[in-house]
Each structure stands twice: as structure tokens, then as C-alpha cells.
Design a protein around this motif. Structure first.
Motif, PDB file in Angstrom:
ATOM      1  N   PRO A  56      -3.320  -2.397   6.054  1.00  0.00           N
ATOM      2  CA  PRO A  56      -3.437  -3.037   4.713  1.00  0.00           C
ATOM      3  C   PRO A  56      -3.839  -4.465   5.003  1.00  0.00           C
ATOM      4  O   PRO A  56      -3.105  -5.242   5.816  1.00  0.00           O
ATOM      5  CB  PRO A  56      -2.098  -2.760   4.137  1.00  0.00           C
ATOM      6  CG  PRO A  56      -1.474  -1.482   4.548  1.00  0.00           C
ATOM      7  CD  PRO A  56      -1.968  -1.575   5.953  1.00  0.00           C
ATOM      8  N   ASP A  98       0.911  -1.106  -0.028  1.00  0.00           N
ATOM      9  CA  ASP A  98      -0.046  -0.038   0.059  1.00  0.00           C
ATOM     10  C   ASP A  98       0.898   1.316   0.199  1.00  0.00           C
ATOM     11  O   ASP A  98       0.917   1.840   1.000  1.00  0.00           O
ATOM     12  CB  ASP A  98      -0.864  -0.099   1.252  1.00  0.00           C
ATOM     13  CG  ASP A  98      -1.921   1.199   1.244  1.00  0.00           C
ATOM     14  OD1 ASP A  98      -2.339   1.660   0.292  1.00  0.00           O
ATOM     15  OD2 ASP A  98      -2.083   1.652   2.302  1.00  0.00           O
ATOM     16  N   ARG A 118      -3.238   4.197   1.499  1.00  0.00           N
ATOM     17  CA  ARG A 118      -4.745   4.457   1.390  1.00  0.00           C
ATOM     18  C   ARG A 118      -5.422   3.576   2.431  1.00  0.00           C
ATOM     19  O   ARG A 118      -6.752   3.595   2.724  1.00  0.00           O
ATOM     20  CB  ARG A 118      -5.146   4.119   0.077  1.00  0.00           C
ATOM     21  CG  ARG A 118      -4.570   4.481  -1.054  1.00  0.00           C
ATOM     22  CD  ARG A 118      -4.868   4.081  -2.430  1.00  0.00           C
ATOM     23  NE  ARG A 118      -6.317   4.075  -3.073  1.00  0.00           N
ATOM     24  CZ  ARG A 118      -6.876   3.228  -3.972  1.00  0.00           C
ATOM     25  NH1 ARG A 118      -6.112   2.525  -4.465  1.00  0.00           N
ATOM     26  NH2 ARG A 118      -8.126   3.434  -4.066  1.00  0.00           N
ATOM     27  N   GLU A 128     -11.460   3.320   1.796  1.00  0.00           N
ATOM     28  CA  GLU A 128     -11.036   2.088   2.141  1.00  0.00           C
ATOM     29  C   GLU A 128     -11.729   1.112   1.276  1.00  0.00           C
ATOM     30  O   GLU A 128     -10.924   0.370   0.772  1.00  0.00           O
ATOM     31  CB  GLU A 128     -10.749   1.712   3.511  1.00  0.00           C
ATOM     32  CG  GLU A 128      -9.865   2.566   4.541  1.00  0.00           C
ATOM     33  CD  GLU A 128      -9.149   2.019   5.711  1.00  0.00           C
ATOM     34  OE1 GLU A 128      -9.599   0.829   5.665  1.00  0.00           O
ATOM     35  OE2 GLU A 128      -8.287   2.579   6.209  1.00  0.00           O
ATOM     36  N   ALA A 160     -10.193   1.377  -2.132  1.00  0.00           N
ATOM     37  CA  ALA A 160      -8.707   0.908  -2.297  1.00  0.00           C
ATOM     38  C   ALA A 160      -8.970  -0.694  -2.262  1.00  0.00           C
ATOM     39  O   ALA A 160      -8.514  -1.539  -2.814  1.00  0.00           O
ATOM     40  CB  ALA A 160      -7.946   1.315  -1.175  1.00  0.00           C
ATOM     41  N   VAL A 219      -7.471  -3.689  -4.513  1.00  0.00           N
ATOM     42  CA  VAL A 219      -6.975  -4.817  -3.973  1.00  0.00           C
ATOM     43  C   VAL A 219      -7.282  -6.143  -4.513  1.00  0.00           C
ATOM     44  O   VAL A 219      -6.798  -7.014  -4.884  1.00  0.00           O
ATOM     45  CB  VAL A 219      -6.935  -4.769  -2.362  1.00  0.00           C
ATOM     46  CG1 VAL A 219      -6.656  -6.088  -1.624  1.00  0.00           C
ATOM     47  CG2 VAL A 219      -5.987  -3.425  -1.546  1.00  0.00           C
TER      48      VAL A 219
END
Length: 331
Positions: free
Chosen positions: A149, A141, A145, A183, A186, A190
Motif C-alpha cells: 500500500p 488497505d 488489494r 492494483e 485500487a 486511493v
């Protein structure tokens, strides 16, 4: 009745039986041996064990409840391990194995932007699941963000022949409640990154305490075929919010059986709210997956629908729960 329906009924019946076992008010007798899990499903759970550290491990009655929870599942993704000691998860797994079970664990590093650091962990039943040690890590990360993580690891079912095993990434996450929209956005990236992480693996299951429910999952809907297990019920111990979930995409994860649940700590263990909150402010959530790698035939529906939950509790397969994954996959 079709084969798929019989299989689903069998799994539901054993889940109900397991819930009854952990809900018994009598003390656990270790001589009874480990809980027998359904042979026709992989039980994957997520559990935020609120502030899981030395204080909680010092309460034997709390540890007993937590151990009984874990024994119902093949893998439990744990969030909020918060301790200075490195012995919390090893000691906890020893408590889980006190009945003769054979669980093991992987744990991540301490993370967080404040002095209060947390760790992720996976606890899994080695009789039924194996992990690729080289796959364990934290999602990079570089842009900062994510407050914590997620941790990733690749698992597969222990069957013979191994090429028939269901293999999958698990991505364990606990979002920052103050930064949920950012998140979740983000985490969409991911998820896509994990889908592309290796050419021989298309199954990704992101699970954990998202501090959000399906109405807030607009970012995830950018992922083709995305779905989630839990919908329409609360997941916190106070029964007021839906925070915890398992997110995956189809057709890749066609192994999802459309069977899921929330293990309510108060109902299952007969605990008053205050005692349930000693265990955690979250209930465990779970979903069931086929133990063999699945590929739907052209024109055939995928097994299960996100958000589907059956209330059936009977099955002709209930007396056959000791059949191995290997026999099931070779049938």
C-alpha cells in the motif's frame, strides 16, 4: 511573448543547465556548492532505486550518481528501499548533503506479502520544501488489494507569506508487476480517498513505479480531470518500457506547468548500460509545478497539458535563478 511562456522557458533552461551539471564527467567538487534550482518551479521526481540496500550503498560510485540525481529536484519519491538496516536512507541523505545541500527525509515501514520487504521514502530539500509530520502514513488497505500500500505525505513550498504556498499530497507507490490491472483499479480508489482526506487540500500527486504506461490507465480515467506527466517515452534504463509516472487531476492541480522529463542515466552520466544498471533498472521521472497555490480564472486555460514536453533551452530568466519563491509569488 507572454509571461507564462517566459516563465516556462526560464524553467526549461535551468532544467537543461542542471542536467548538464549532473552529466559532467569530471568528479563533483563539493566546494562548488549545491545546484541552484529554478526559482519558478517545484521539481518533483519519482525514482525506483532498484533493491536499494546495503550492497548498493557499499558502492561509492553508485551512491555518487544517486546523490547527484537527487540534488536536481525539490522532492524525490523513492521506491524499493530493501534492507535490514535502518541506516540506508539516513546514510544516503548524508551523501546527498555532502555538497552543502540541506535535504531531509521521511520513510515508511517495511511492507510486502513475502519475505522480501520494501519501504517507500521521500527525500526533500528543506531550503525549499517542508512536510507536515502528522500527514505521513500508509494508505489503509483492509481488503488487501495492494501488495505494498502506498505511502502518503503532505508537503508545501517554503514561501512567505505561507498562505500563498503550493501545498499537495504525494502518494508514493510501487505496484506488483503480477497484479497491475487490479492494483491500478485500487489506486483509483486511493486517489479519490486522498482527494477527500482533508477539506483544505485538493492537490494529489500519485507517483511511482506503476509497472504500466498510459495505455493501461483506463482505471485512472474514472477520475474527473485526471492527467499524467510522462507519455510517449520509455522510463526504464534499458529504454524498452514506460513504467514510471506522476498522476494528478485538474482543475485542482492547476499548478502543473506542463513541463516534465525523464533523466536518462546513460545519457546524463555517460554510463554504459551495464554501469547504469548498477545504479537502477529505472530512470528518474519528474514534473514541474508552480511554487504558489494556483486557481485558474474563469475561461482561462490551465497551465500546461498532460504529456506536453518542451525542447526549448533558452531564456532571459536564466541569470535570475537565485530569486526566491517569495519574491516570485509576490510579483
Amino acid at each position: 511573448m507572454g509571461g507564462a511562456q517566459r516563465m516556462a522557458r526560464g524553467l526549461i533552461a535551468v532544467v537543461a543547465a542542471c542536467a548538464w551539471l549532473v552529466g559532467a564527467t569530471a568528479p563533483v567538487t563539493h566546494a562548488a556548492g549545491p545546484i541552484v534550482k529554478p526559482w519558478d518551479g517545484v521539481m518533483i521526481a519519482s525514482f525506483n532505486i532498484q533493491v536499494f540496500g546495503e550492497s548498493k550503498m557499499a558502492k561509492a560510485h553508485v551512491v555518487e550518481v544517486l546523490a547527484r540525481v537527487v540534488r536536481n529536484f525539490d522532492i524525490v519519491a523513492i521506491q524499493e528501499v530493501r534492507a535490514k538496516s535502518d541506516s540506508i536512507i539516513p546514510d544516503f541523505v548524508r551523501a546527498v548533503n555532502a555538497d552543502g545541500s540541506r535535504y531531509h527525509y521521511v520513510i515508511g515501514p517495511r511492507q510486502g506479502r513475502t519475505v522480501s520487504k520494501e519501504q517507500y521514502a521521500f527525500v526533500y530539500d528543506t531550503n525549499r520544501i517542508e512536510v507536515d509530520p502528522s500527514s505521513v502514513g500508509i494508505v489503509p488497505d483492509p481488503g488487501g488489494r495492494l501488495h505494498r500500500p502506498p505511502m502518503h505525505a503532505r508537503f508545501r513550498t517554503r514561501i512567505n507569506p505561507a498562505e500563498m504556498a503550493f501545498s499537495f499530497w504525494l502518494v508514493d507507490i510501487h505496484t506488483d508487476p503480477d497484479e497491475v490491472p487490479q492494483e491500478l483499479d485500487a489506486l483509483t480508489d486511493v486517489f479519490r480517498a486522498m482527494q477527500a482526506a482533508r477539506p483544505d487540500e485538493d492537490d494529489v500527486i500519485l507517483l511511482g513505479d506503476l509497472n504500466a504506461g498510459p495505455p493501461q490507465f483506463s482505471s485512472f480515467q474514472k477520475i474527473p480531470g485526471v492527467g499524467w506527466a510522462v507519455a510517449g517515452v520509455t522510463t526504464n534504463t534499458r529504454r524498452t518500457k514506460t513504467y514510471d509516472n506522476l498522476v494528478f487531476a485538474r482543475p485542482a492541480t492547476a499548478e502543473y506547468l506542463g513541463i516534465w522529463g525523464v533523466l536518462d542515466l546513460q545519457h546524463t552520466f555517460g554510463l554504459p548500460l551495464d554501469n547504469a544498471l548498477e545504479v537502477s533498472d529505472h530512470n528518474p521521472v519528474w514534473a514541474a509545478f508552480h511554487p504558489c497555490e494556483s486557481r485558474p480564472a474563469p475561461g482561462q486555460p490551465f497551465p500546461g497539458m498532460a504529456g506536453a514536453r518542451s525542447e526549448e533551452h533558452t531564456s532571459e530568466l536564466q541569470s535570475r535563478v537565485d530569486i526566491s519563491y517569495a519574491v516570485f509569488c509576490l510579483k
